[in-house]
Each structure stands twice: as structure tokens, then as C-alpha cells.
Motif scaffolding. Structure first.
Motif, PDB file in Angstrom:
ATOM      1  N   ILE A  17      35.287  35.379  61.666  1.00 27.58           N
ATOM      2  CA  ILE A  17      35.511  33.933  61.514  1.00 27.58           C
ATOM      3  C   ILE A  17      35.941  33.611  60.085  1.00 27.58           C
ATOM      4  N   ILE A  18      35.307  34.242  59.092  1.00 24.15           N
ATOM      5  CA  ILE A  18      35.675  34.016  57.691  1.00 24.15           C
ATOM      6  C   ILE A  18      37.113  34.445  57.445  1.00 24.15           C
ATOM      7  N   ILE A  19      37.511  35.580  57.997  1.00 25.99           N
ATOM      8  CA  ILE A  19      38.901  36.046  57.834  1.00 25.99           C
ATOM      9  C   ILE A  19      39.869  35.064  58.479  1.00 25.99           C
ATOM     10  N   LEU A  20      39.519  34.556  59.648  1.00 24.13           N
ATOM     11  CA  LEU A  20      40.401  33.586  60.312  1.00 24.13           C
ATOM     12  C   LEU A  20      40.515  32.290  59.513  1.00 24.13           C
ATOM     13  N   LEU A  21      39.417  31.866  58.903  1.00 27.06           N
ATOM     14  CA  LEU A  21      39.438  30.614  58.144  1.00 27.06           C
ATOM     15  C   LEU A  21      40.218  30.735  56.841  1.00 27.06           C
ATOM     16  N   PHE A  22      39.984  31.801  56.101  1.00 31.98           N
ATOM     17  CA  PHE A  22      40.545  31.910  54.759  1.00 31.98           C
ATOM     18  C   PHE A  22      41.778  32.786  54.673  1.00 31.98           C
ATOM     19  N   GLY A  23      41.904  33.759  55.515  1.00 34.80           N
ATOM     20  CA  GLY A  23      43.017  34.688  55.429  1.00 34.80           C
ATOM     21  C   GLY A  23      42.698  35.818  54.471  1.00 34.80           C
ATOM     22  N   THR A  24      43.335  36.956  54.683  1.00 33.04           N
ATOM     23  CA  THR A  24      43.012  38.141  53.886  1.00 33.04           C
ATOM     24  C   THR A  24      43.483  38.008  52.438  1.00 33.04           C
ATOM     25  N   LYS A  25      44.611  37.345  52.205  1.00 38.14           N
ATOM     26  CA  LYS A  25      45.136  37.230  50.840  1.00 38.14           C
ATOM     27  C   LYS A  25      44.184  36.415  49.958  1.00 38.14           C
ATOM     28  N   LYS A  26      43.707  35.297  50.495  1.00 34.85           N
ATOM     29  CA  LYS A  26      42.797  34.453  49.727  1.00 34.85           C
ATOM     30  C   LYS A  26      41.467  35.171  49.496  1.00 34.85           C
ATOM     31  N   LEU A  27      40.988  35.906  50.509  1.00 31.43           N
ATOM     32  CA  LEU A  27      39.741  36.661  50.343  1.00 31.43           C
ATOM     33  C   LEU A  27      39.898  37.736  49.281  1.00 31.43           C
ATOM     34  N   ARG A  28      41.059  38.376  49.233  1.00 32.48           N
ATOM     35  CA  ARG A  28      41.313  39.397  48.217  1.00 32.48           C
ATOM     36  C   ARG A  28      41.289  38.780  46.825  1.00 32.48           C
ATOM     37  N   ASN A  29      41.906  37.603  46.678  1.00 32.98           N
ATOM     38  CA  ASN A  29      41.906  36.919  45.388  1.00 32.98           C
ATOM     39  C   ASN A  29      40.504  36.507  44.975  1.00 32.98           C
ATOM     40  N   ILE A  30      39.729  35.993  45.928  1.00 31.27           N
ATOM     41  CA  ILE A  30      38.347  35.601  45.631  1.00 31.27           C
ATOM     42  C   ILE A  30      37.553  36.823  45.195  1.00 31.27           C
ATOM     43  N   SER A  32      38.676  39.630  43.825  1.00 32.58           N
ATOM     44  CA  SER A  32      39.076  40.115  42.501  1.00 32.58           C
ATOM     45  C   SER A  32      38.583  39.182  41.404  1.00 32.58           C
ATOM     46  N   ASP A  33      38.604  37.856  41.656  1.00 28.94           N
ATOM     47  CA  ASP A  33      38.073  36.900  40.677  1.00 28.94           C
ATOM     48  C   ASP A  33      36.585  37.118  40.467  1.00 28.94           C
ATOM     49  N   LEU A  34      35.874  37.318  41.561  1.00 29.76           N
ATOM     50  CA  LEU A  34      34.437  37.552  41.462  1.00 29.76           C
ATOM     51  C   LEU A  34      34.157  38.852  40.723  1.00 29.76           C
ATOM     52  N   GLY A  35      34.921  39.890  41.016  1.00 25.79           N
ATOM     53  CA  GLY A  35      34.744  41.170  40.337  1.00 25.79           C
ATOM     54  C   GLY A  35      35.013  41.071  38.846  1.00 25.79           C
ATOM     55  N   SER A  36      36.056  40.360  38.463  1.00 22.61           N
ATOM     56  CA  SER A  36      36.351  40.224  37.034  1.00 22.61           C
ATOM     57  C   SER A  36      35.293  39.369  36.335  1.00 22.61           C
ATOM     58  N   ALA A  37      34.751  38.390  37.042  1.00 17.26           N
ATOM     59  CA  ALA A  37      33.692  37.569  36.450  1.00 17.26           C
ATOM     60  C   ALA A  37      32.433  38.402  36.222  1.00 17.26           C
ATOM     61  N   VAL A  38      32.073  39.228  37.191  1.00 22.52           N
ATOM     62  CA  VAL A  38      30.900  40.096  37.047  1.00 22.52           C
ATOM     63  C   VAL A  38      31.127  41.105  35.930  1.00 22.52           C
ATOM     64  N   LYS A  39      32.336  41.643  35.858  1.00 21.01           N
ATOM     65  CA  LYS A  39      32.674  42.611  34.815  1.00 21.01           C
ATOM     66  C   LYS A  39      32.570  41.971  33.430  1.00 21.01           C
ATOM     67  N   GLY A  40      33.083  40.753  33.303  1.00 22.13           N
ATOM     68  CA  GLY A  40      32.989  40.035  32.032  1.00 22.13           C
ATOM     69  C   GLY A  40      31.552  39.720  31.661  1.00 22.13           C
ATOM     70  N   PHE A  41      30.751  39.361  32.651  1.00 20.73           N
ATOM     71  CA  PHE A  41      29.337  39.073  32.400  1.00 20.73           C
ATOM     72  C   PHE A  41      28.613  40.324  31.920  1.00 20.73           C
ATOM     73  N   LYS A  42      28.846  41.456  32.589  1.00 24.64           N
ATOM     74  CA  LYS A  42      28.198  42.707  32.179  1.00 24.64           C
ATOM     75  C   LYS A  42      28.617  43.095  30.760  1.00 24.64           C
ATOM     76  N   LYS A  43      29.907  42.910  30.463  1.00 29.56           N
ATOM     77  CA  LYS A  43      30.392  43.248  29.123  1.00 29.56           C
ATOM     78  C   LYS A  43      29.735  42.358  28.077  1.00 29.56           C
ATOM     79  N   ALA A  44      29.610  41.081  28.370  1.00 28.25           N
ATOM     80  CA  ALA A  44      28.980  40.153  27.429  1.00 28.25           C
ATOM     81  C   ALA A  44      27.514  40.511  27.207  1.00 28.25           C
ATOM     82  N   VAL A  45      26.816  40.874  28.265  1.00 23.50           N
ATOM     83  CA  VAL A  45      25.411  41.263  28.136  1.00 23.50           C
ATOM     84  C   VAL A  45      25.285  42.530  27.305  1.00 23.50           C
ATOM     85  N   ASN A  46      26.148  43.508  27.572  1.00 24.06           N
ATOM     86  CA  ASN A  46      26.102  44.763  26.807  1.00 24.06           C
ATOM     87  C   ASN A  46      26.457  44.540  25.344  1.00 24.06           C
ATOM     88  N   ASP A  47      27.457  43.702  25.098  1.00 23.75           N
ATOM     89  CA  ASP A  47      27.831  43.401  23.713  1.00 23.75           C
ATOM     90  C   ASP A  47      26.697  42.704  22.976  1.00 23.75           C
TER      91      ASP A  47
END
Length: 81
Positions: A17-30, A32-47
Motif C-alpha cells: 500500500i505504501i508503494i502504491l501511495l508514494f511510488g518507488t522513486k519518492k520512497l528511494r528519495n526519502i 536516501s534523505d533519511l540515510g544522509s541525515a542519520v549519517k550527518g547526525f552520527k558524524k556530528a556526534v563523533n566530532d
């Protein structure tokens, strides 16, 4: 299984149902955005742990640079889409 448990079939139906609502392209973007946000958060904590004795200004600059890099990544993804 009890009434509170969620079976694998229920999860698959919800995922479909989620795939039908949002589509695969939008889910992929979400994703990748979430992954980069988590990566930035981890980097900030480590720094922060590595440089507790430093002043706050270099950290602000690092965060600004990370934000700029994320903006560049997002614009590249939008151009490719």
C-alpha cells in the motif's frame, strides 16, 4: 500468534500500500534523505566526542558544510529524476 502480533503477510500488505501511495522513486528519495541525515547526525556526534575541548564555532562551520553538502546531493538527485 496473539492478537497483538503482526504477521509477515500484514507487513507485506502495508508495504504494498505504501508503494502504491508514494511510488518507488519518492520512497528511494526519502530513504536516501533519511540515510544522509542519520549519517550527518552520527558524524556530528563523533566530532563532538573527539573535540570536547574545542570552541563551538568550528562545530557550527562543520554543520554548515554538512548542510551544504546535503543540499548539493539533493539537487543532484532532483536533476537525475
Amino acid at each position: 500468534m496473539g492478537m497483538a502480533g503482526i504477521s509477515i503477510w500484514q507487513l507485506l500488505i502495508i508495504f504494498a500500500i505504501i508503494i502504491l501511495l508514494f511510488g518507488t522513486k519518492k520512497l528511494r528519495n526519502i530513504g536516501s534523505d533519511l540515510g544522509s541525515a542519520v549519517k550527518g547526525f552520527k558524524k556530528a556526534v563523533n566530532d563532538e566526542q573527539d573535540s570536547k575541548s574545542d570552541s563551538a564555532e568550528p562545530k557550527v562551520e562543520q554543520l554548515k558544510q554538512a548542510d551544504q553538502q546535503q543540499d548539493k546531493t539533493k539537487s543532484k538527485e532532483k536533476d537525475q529524476a
